[in-house]
Design a protein around this motif. Structure first.
Motif, PDB file in Angstrom:
ATOM      1  N   ARG A  48      16.613   1.289   8.312  1.00  0.00           N
ATOM      2  CA  ARG A  48      15.508   0.333   8.375  1.00  0.00           C
ATOM      3  C   ARG A  48      14.271   0.901   7.682  1.00  0.00           C
ATOM      4  O   ARG A  48      13.548   0.184   6.987  1.00  0.00           O
ATOM      5  N   GLY A  49      14.024   2.183   7.854  1.00  0.00           N
ATOM      6  CA  GLY A  49      12.914   2.844   7.164  1.00  0.00           C
ATOM      7  C   GLY A  49      13.101   2.832   5.656  1.00  0.00           C
ATOM      8  O   GLY A  49      12.148   2.611   4.900  1.00  0.00           O
ATOM      9  N   ILE A  50      14.333   3.046   5.209  1.00  0.00           N
ATOM     10  CA  ILE A  50      14.628   2.978   3.776  1.00  0.00           C
ATOM     11  C   ILE A  50      14.380   1.574   3.252  1.00  0.00           C
ATOM     12  O   ILE A  50      13.810   1.384   2.176  1.00  0.00           O
ATOM     13  N   ALA A  51      14.789   0.569   4.032  1.00  0.00           N
ATOM     14  CA  ALA A  51      14.548  -0.818   3.626  1.00  0.00           C
ATOM     15  C   ALA A  51      13.049  -1.092   3.526  1.00  0.00           C
ATOM     16  O   ALA A  51      12.591  -1.745   2.582  1.00  0.00           O
ATOM     17  N   ALA A  52      12.271  -0.596   4.485  1.00  0.00           N
ATOM     18  CA  ALA A  52      10.818  -0.790   4.452  1.00  0.00           C
ATOM     19  C   ALA A  52      10.216  -0.123   3.222  1.00  0.00           C
ATOM     20  O   ALA A  52       9.364  -0.714   2.537  1.00  0.00           O
ATOM     21  N   CYS A  53      10.661   1.079   2.911  1.00  0.00           N
ATOM     22  CA  CYS A  53      10.183   1.755   1.696  1.00  0.00           C
ATOM     23  C   CYS A  53      10.591   0.986   0.447  1.00  0.00           C
ATOM     24  O   CYS A  53       9.817   0.889  -0.514  1.00  0.00           O
ATOM     25  N   GLY A  54      11.794   0.430   0.465  1.00  0.00           N
ATOM     26  CA  GLY A  54      12.245  -0.376  -0.663  1.00  0.00           C
ATOM     27  C   GLY A  54      11.348  -1.572  -0.896  1.00  0.00           C
ATOM     28  O   GLY A  54      11.032  -1.918  -2.038  1.00  0.00           O
ATOM     29  N   VAL A  55      10.917  -2.205   0.179  1.00  0.00           N
ATOM     30  CA  VAL A  55      10.005  -3.348   0.056  1.00  0.00           C
ATOM     31  C   VAL A  55       8.689  -2.891  -0.555  1.00  0.00           C
ATOM     32  O   VAL A  55       8.162  -3.510  -1.482  1.00  0.00           O
ATOM     33  N   VAL A  56       8.162  -1.786  -0.050  1.00  0.00           N
ATOM     34  CA  VAL A  56       6.875  -1.283  -0.550  1.00  0.00           C
ATOM     35  C   VAL A  56       6.971  -0.924  -2.029  1.00  0.00           C
ATOM     36  O   VAL A  56       6.130  -1.325  -2.829  1.00  0.00           O
ATOM     37  N   PHE A  57       8.007  -0.193  -2.406  1.00  0.00           N
ATOM     38  CA  PHE A  57       8.088   0.301  -3.781  1.00  0.00           C
ATOM     39  C   PHE A  57       8.541  -0.747  -4.784  1.00  0.00           C
ATOM     40  O   PHE A  57       8.270  -0.614  -5.965  1.00  0.00           O
ATOM     41  N   THR A  58       9.224  -1.778  -4.327  1.00  0.00           N
ATOM     42  CA  THR A  58       9.699  -2.770  -5.296  1.00  0.00           C
ATOM     43  C   THR A  58       8.844  -4.012  -5.342  1.00  0.00           C
ATOM     44  O   THR A  58       8.731  -4.641  -6.383  1.00  0.00           O
ATOM     45  N   TYR A  59       8.240  -4.379  -4.245  1.00  0.00           N
ATOM     46  CA  TYR A  59       7.461  -5.611  -4.237  1.00  0.00           C
ATOM     47  C   TYR A  59       5.968  -5.332  -4.112  1.00  0.00           C
ATOM     48  O   TYR A  59       5.183  -5.714  -4.962  1.00  0.00           O
ATOM     49  N   HIS A  60       5.586  -4.637  -3.067  1.00  0.00           N
ATOM     50  CA  HIS A  60       4.167  -4.401  -2.834  1.00  0.00           C
ATOM     51  C   HIS A  60       3.547  -3.615  -3.989  1.00  0.00           C
ATOM     52  O   HIS A  60       2.454  -3.944  -4.438  1.00  0.00           O
ATOM     53  N   ALA A  61       4.227  -2.586  -4.467  1.00  0.00           N
ATOM     54  CA  ALA A  61       3.680  -1.784  -5.565  1.00  0.00           C
ATOM     55  C   ALA A  61       3.545  -2.603  -6.839  1.00  0.00           C
ATOM     56  O   ALA A  61       2.602  -2.411  -7.605  1.00  0.00           O
TER      57      ALA A  61
END
Length: 165
Positions: free
Chosen positions: A19-32
C-alpha cells in the motif's frame, strides 16, 4: 519457514508495504507531474519504465484503495469493532485525524500561492476546507487538484463504517 500474513499485533505488514508503494506510485506518477508545465517531462519519456509509469500510474490509486479496503476489512472483520456509536465515533476521529492536518496545511499553502487562479474561488476553498471538493462541480480540481481523492477516501470510510456497523 511458513508465510505469515499477519504480524503479532494483527497488522498486515506486507500489504501495508505494498500500500505504501502504491501511495508512492501515485505521488511520483501523478502528483509530481502536476508540478511541471506541459512538455517538461517529455525528456524522460523515452525511458520505458518512466513512460509506462506516466501512462499507467493512475492505477496506483485503484491499487491503494483496494488494498486499503482489504486491510480495513481484516482489522474490523465481524463488525464487533464498530458495533456501537462510540466505536464508530472513534473510527471517524482516527480517520479524520490522519487525513485532515496535512490536507489543511497543503490547502493553505496552495491558497497562499495560487488564490488568484480562476478555479480557486471562495466557494472552492470552502469545499476543499470541508473535504467535499470532489462532489461539488467545478471545484473538484481547484486549489490542490490531487486532493479530490481525499473526498473519495472520506466517502469510502463512511460507507465502510456503515457496512461494518
Amino acid at each position: 519457514m511458513a508465510f505469515q500474513l499477519t504480524s503479532e499485533n494483527g497488522r498486515l505488514g506486507r500489504l501495508d508495504g505494498l500500500r505504501g508503494i502504491a501511495a508512492c506510485g501515485v505521488v511520483f506518477t501523478y502528483h509530481a507531474s502536476l508540478l511541471f508545465a506541459g512538455g517538461q517531462l517529455t525528456a524522460v519519456e523515452h525511458i520505458a519504465p518512466l513512460s509506462w509509469l506516466r501512462q499507467w500510474g493512475w492505477t496506483f490509486v485503484d491499487l491503494f484503495f483496494v488494498l486499503s479496503g482489504y486491510i480495513f476489512a481484516h482489522v474490523y472483520r465481524g463488525g464487533e469493532a464498530l458495533a456501537g456509536r462510540r466505536q464508530l465515533g472513534d473510527f471517524a476521529v482516527a480517520r479524520i485525524a490522519r487525513l485532515y492536518p496535512l490536507h489543511l496545511v497543503m490547502l493553505l499553502l496552495v491558497a497562499a500561492i495560487a488564490f488568484g487562479r480562476a478555479a480557486n474561488t471562495p466557494g472552492a476553498f470552502i469545499a476543499n476546507l470541508l473535504m467535499v471538493q470532489a462532489f461539488i462541480q467545478p471545484f473538484g480540481l481547484s486549489f490542490n487538484g490531487p486532493s479530490w481523492s481525499i473526498s473519495i477516501e472520506c466517502l469510502c470510510y463512511l460507507l465502510f463504517a456503515l457496512g461494518a456497523a
